[in-house]
Design a protein around this motif. Structure first.
Motif, PDB file in Angstrom:
ATOM      1  N   GLY A 115       0.819  -1.205   0.000  1.00  0.00           N
ATOM      2  CA  GLY A 115       0.000   0.000   0.000  1.00  0.00           C
ATOM      3  C   GLY A 115       0.852   1.253   0.000  1.00  0.00           C
ATOM      4  O   GLY A 115       2.078   1.199   0.149  1.00  0.00           O
ATOM      5  N   THR A 116       0.193   2.373  -0.162  1.00  0.00           N
ATOM      6  CA  THR A 116       0.867   3.664  -0.143  1.00  0.00           C
ATOM      7  C   THR A 116       1.498   3.883   1.227  1.00  0.00           C
ATOM      8  O   THR A 116       0.825   3.718   2.254  1.00  0.00           O
ATOM      9  N   PRO A 117       2.782   4.235   1.288  1.00  0.00           N
ATOM     10  CA  PRO A 117       3.427   4.454   2.583  1.00  0.00           C
ATOM     11  C   PRO A 117       2.736   5.569   3.368  1.00  0.00           C
ATOM     12  O   PRO A 117       2.420   6.628   2.831  1.00  0.00           O
ATOM     13  N   THR A 118       2.492   5.295   4.643  1.00  0.00           N
ATOM     14  CA  THR A 118       1.864   6.244   5.554  1.00  0.00           C
ATOM     15  C   THR A 118       2.845   6.557   6.663  1.00  0.00           C
ATOM     16  O   THR A 118       3.349   5.644   7.322  1.00  0.00           O
ATOM     17  N   TRP A 119       3.129   7.846   6.882  1.00  0.00           N
ATOM     18  CA  TRP A 119       4.017   8.247   7.967  1.00  0.00           C
ATOM     19  C   TRP A 119       3.291   8.033   9.286  1.00  0.00           C
ATOM     20  O   TRP A 119       2.111   8.384   9.422  1.00  0.00           O
ATOM     21  N   ILE A 120       3.976   7.434  10.251  1.00  0.00           N
ATOM     22  CA  ILE A 120       3.340   7.098  11.520  1.00  0.00           C
ATOM     23  C   ILE A 120       4.368   7.128  12.641  1.00  0.00           C
ATOM     24  O   ILE A 120       5.560   6.893  12.423  1.00  0.00           O
ATOM     25  N   TRP A 121       3.893   7.408  13.847  1.00  0.00           N
ATOM     26  CA  TRP A 121       4.753   7.378  15.019  1.00  0.00           C
ATOM     27  C   TRP A 121       5.073   5.947  15.406  1.00  0.00           C
ATOM     28  O   TRP A 121       4.224   5.055  15.285  1.00  0.00           O
ATOM     29  N   SER A 122       6.272   5.731  15.922  1.00  0.00           N
ATOM     30  CA  SER A 122       6.675   4.405  16.380  1.00  0.00           C
ATOM     31  C   SER A 122       7.465   4.526  17.674  1.00  0.00           C
ATOM     32  O   SER A 122       8.100   5.551  17.926  1.00  0.00           O
ATOM     33  N   VAL A 123       7.395   3.467  18.479  1.00  0.00           N
ATOM     34  CA  VAL A 123       8.185   3.402  19.709  1.00  0.00           C
ATOM     35  C   VAL A 123       8.687   1.975  19.906  1.00  0.00           C
ATOM     36  O   VAL A 123       8.105   1.021  19.391  1.00  0.00           O
ATOM     37  N   ALA A 124       9.756   1.869  20.657  1.00  0.00           N
ATOM     38  CA  ALA A 124      10.303   0.565  21.023  1.00  0.00           C
ATOM     39  C   ALA A 124      10.077   0.344  22.515  1.00  0.00           C
ATOM     40  O   ALA A 124      10.298   1.247  23.320  1.00  0.00           O
ATOM     41  N   VAL A 125       9.622  -0.863  22.847  1.00  0.00           N
ATOM     42  CA  VAL A 125       9.390  -1.247  24.236  1.00  0.00           C
ATOM     43  C   VAL A 125       9.846  -2.686  24.407  1.00  0.00           C
ATOM     44  O   VAL A 125       9.385  -3.572  23.662  1.00  0.00           O
ATOM     45  N   ASP A 126      10.737  -2.916  25.355  1.00  0.00           N
ATOM     46  CA  ASP A 126      11.186  -4.277  25.681  1.00  0.00           C
ATOM     47  C   ASP A 126      11.657  -5.050  24.458  1.00  0.00           C
ATOM     48  O   ASP A 126      11.356  -6.235  24.296  1.00  0.00           O
ATOM     49  N   GLY A 127      12.374  -4.382  23.556  1.00  0.00           N
ATOM     50  CA  GLY A 127      12.940  -5.049  22.386  1.00  0.00           C
ATOM     51  C   GLY A 127      11.994  -5.242  21.225  1.00  0.00           C
ATOM     52  O   GLY A 127      12.348  -5.890  20.241  1.00  0.00           O
ATOM     53  N   ASP A 128      10.791  -4.684  21.322  1.00  0.00           N
ATOM     54  CA  ASP A 128       9.811  -4.796  20.238  1.00  0.00           C
ATOM     55  C   ASP A 128       9.424  -3.413  19.721  1.00  0.00           C
ATOM     56  O   ASP A 128       9.543  -2.411  20.435  1.00  0.00           O
ATOM     57  N   LEU A 129       8.937  -3.374  18.490  1.00  0.00           N
ATOM     58  CA  LEU A 129       8.525  -2.129  17.839  1.00  0.00           C
ATOM     59  C   LEU A 129       7.010  -2.063  17.797  1.00  0.00           C
ATOM     60  O   LEU A 129       6.347  -3.047  17.428  1.00  0.00           O
ATOM     61  N   TYR A 130       6.463  -0.894  18.156  1.00  0.00           N
ATOM     62  CA  TYR A 130       5.022  -0.703  18.178  1.00  0.00           C
ATOM     63  C   TYR A 130       4.631   0.566  17.437  1.00  0.00           C
ATOM     64  O   TYR A 130       5.377   1.551  17.455  1.00  0.00           O
ATOM     65  N   VAL A 131       3.452   0.534  16.843  1.00  0.00           N
ATOM     66  CA  VAL A 131       2.863   1.708  16.192  1.00  0.00           C
ATOM     67  C   VAL A 131       1.393   1.783  16.584  1.00  0.00           C
ATOM     68  O   VAL A 131       0.807   0.778  17.004  1.00  0.00           O
ATOM     69  N   ARG A 132       0.834   2.969  16.447  1.00  0.00           N
ATOM     70  CA  ARG A 132      -0.588   3.171  16.712  1.00  0.00           C
ATOM     71  C   ARG A 132      -1.190   3.995  15.595  1.00  0.00           C
ATOM     72  O   ARG A 132      -0.540   4.870  15.036  1.00  0.00           O
ATOM     73  N   ALA A 133      -2.456   3.724  15.327  1.00  0.00           N
ATOM     74  CA  ALA A 133      -3.199   4.484  14.326  1.00  0.00           C
ATOM     75  C   ALA A 133      -3.881   5.662  15.014  1.00  0.00           C
ATOM     76  O   ALA A 133      -4.746   5.461  15.879  1.00  0.00           O
ATOM     77  N   TYR A 134      -3.512   6.872  14.650  1.00  0.00           N
ATOM     78  CA  TYR A 134      -4.085   8.070  15.266  1.00  0.00           C
ATOM     79  C   TYR A 134      -5.606   8.069  15.157  1.00  0.00           C
ATOM     80  O   TYR A 134      -6.304   8.434  16.088  1.00  0.00           O
TER      81      TYR A 134
END
Length: 124
Positions: free
Chosen positions: A31-50
Motif C-alpha cells: 500500500g501507499t506508505p503512511t508516515w506514523i509514530w513508532s516506539v520501542a518497548v522491551d525489544g519490540d517495535l510498536y505503532v498506533r493508528a491516530y
C-alpha cells in the motif's frame, strides 16, 4: 517471527520517519506508505493508528498481517500483530518520552489510538 537487532531497533526508535505499507488485498502489492509514530518497548517495535481502528492502514495491517516499513534509512518486510493488555501502559510511557513536545501526544495515549496498537516484527 524474528527479532529486531539492537542496532536496527535503536535506529528506528530514535528516528521520526517511519512509513508503514501493509499489503493490499491482493496480498502482493504494498500500500501507499503512511508516515506514523513508532516506539520501542522491551525489544519490540510498536505503532498506533491516530484515527483508531477505522484507519485504512490499520485495517489492512490486521487483514493482511504483512507489509513493509521504511525508517532510519532501512526498508524491511514485516509482520503485524494487534496488541492488547498491560504492555499498552509501557507503550504509553514510550510515546510520552519520545513525543513529549507534540500537541498530539495525549490523543495517541487514549482509547481510539490505544485500541489500534500494532506490534511490528521483522520477517526472516
Amino acid at each position: 517471527m524474528t527479532s529486531w537487532s539492537e542496532d536496527e531497533l535503536r535506529a528506528i526508535a530514535i528516528s521520526d520517519d517511519l512509513h508503514i505499507s501493509p499489503l493490499r488485498d491482493d496480498g502482493v502489492t504494498y500500500g501507499t506508505p503512511t508516515w506514523i509514530w513508532s516506539v520501542a518497548v522491551d525489544g519490540d517495535l510498536y505503532v498506533r493508528a491516530y484515527n483508531g481502528q477505522a484507519s485504512r492502514w490499520y485495517q489492512a495491517a490486521l487483514r493482511q498481517r504483512r507489509g513493509r516499513i521504511s525508517a532510519a534509512g532501512t526498508t524491511r518486510d514485516v509482520s503485524f500483530e494487534p496488541v492488547v493488555g498491560p504492555v499498552n501502559d509501557r507503550i504509553d510511557g514510550a510515546y510520552s518520552a519520545k513525543y513529549r513536545s507534540s500537541p498530539y501526544l495525549e490523543s495517541m495515549k487514549r482509547g481510539q489510538a490505544r485500541s489500534a496498537t500494532v506490534k511490528v516484527s521483522p520477517n526472516a
